[in-house]
Motif scaffolding. Structure first.
Motif, PDB file in Angstrom:
ATOM      1  N   LEU A   1      35.702  40.285  33.505  1.00  7.38           N
ATOM      2  CA  LEU A   1      36.102  39.534  34.690  1.00  7.38           C
ATOM      3  C   LEU A   1      36.560  38.161  34.208  1.00  7.38           C
ATOM      4  O   LEU A   1      35.897  37.554  33.368  1.00  7.38           O
ATOM      5  N   ALA A   2      37.690  37.677  34.726  1.00  6.27           N
ATOM      6  CA  ALA A   2      38.215  36.399  34.255  1.00  6.27           C
ATOM      7  C   ALA A   2      38.956  35.687  35.374  1.00  6.27           C
ATOM      8  O   ALA A   2      39.281  36.274  36.400  1.00  6.27           O
ATOM      9  N   THR A   3      39.241  34.412  35.141  1.00  8.94           N
ATOM     10  CA  THR A   3      40.025  33.611  36.070  1.00  8.94           C
ATOM     11  C   THR A   3      41.192  33.008  35.284  1.00  8.94           C
ATOM     12  O   THR A   3      41.124  31.871  34.836  1.00  8.94           O
ATOM     13  N   PRO A   4      42.260  33.783  35.096  1.00 16.96           N
ATOM     14  CA  PRO A   4      43.420  33.253  34.376  1.00 16.96           C
ATOM     15  C   PRO A   4      44.219  32.289  35.240  1.00 16.96           C
ATOM     16  O   PRO A   4      43.895  32.070  36.403  1.00 16.96           O
ATOM     17  N   GLU A   5      45.269  31.723  34.684  1.00 12.53           N
ATOM     18  CA  GLU A   5      46.144  30.826  35.428  1.00 12.53           C
ATOM     19  C   GLU A   5      46.739  31.567  36.625  1.00 12.53           C
ATOM     20  O   GLU A   5      46.866  32.786  36.599  1.00 12.53           O
ATOM     21  N   PRO A   6      47.132  30.839  37.698  1.00 12.54           N
ATOM     22  CA  PRO A   6      47.744  31.504  38.857  1.00 12.54           C
ATOM     23  C   PRO A   6      48.951  32.342  38.427  1.00 12.54           C
ATOM     24  O   PRO A   6      49.753  31.904  37.614  1.00 12.54           O
ATOM     25  N   GLN A   7      49.030  33.526  38.979  1.00 11.67           N
ATOM     26  CA  GLN A   7      50.098  34.478  38.656  1.00 11.67           C
ATOM     27  C   GLN A   7      50.143  34.825  37.165  1.00 11.67           C
ATOM     28  O   GLN A   7      51.152  35.279  36.655  1.00 11.67           O
TER      29      GLN A   7
END
Length: 86
Positions: free
Chosen positions: A28-34
């Motif tokens: 699970l991760a939170t990459p940059e938007p789009q």
């Protein structure tokens, strides 16, 4: 972790020789938007693109990826497993 599998350091999983291993993983991760994330398993310090997974992130920036693969890299000698995340 089961018998014959141990964690070495913070990121290396050591696989005892003489076995066929089924590896399942979830990230699970939170990459940059789009943006996106790619997970590539590394066995004995060699990237294994065949087992990689690519996941795009939406406007909420959350992304998840899961994968599964079987390896016989530890058939004869101990193998080192880790994951490369981009």
């Amino acid at each position: 972790m089961g018998q014959g599998i141990r964690l070495e350091g913070d990121s290396d999983i050591m696989l005892e020789p003489g076995w066929l291993y089924l590896v399942d993983y979830i990230f699970l991760a939170t990459p940059e938007p789009q943006g996106y994330m790619q997970i590539v398993p590394r066995i004995n310090r060699s990237l294994r693109g065949l087992y990689s997974f690519f996941a795009p992130a939406g406007t909420e920036r959350n992304a998840s990826a899961s994968g599964s693969f079987t390896t016989n890299e530890a058939a004869v000698s101990e193998a080192r497993l880790s994951f490369h995340l981009t």
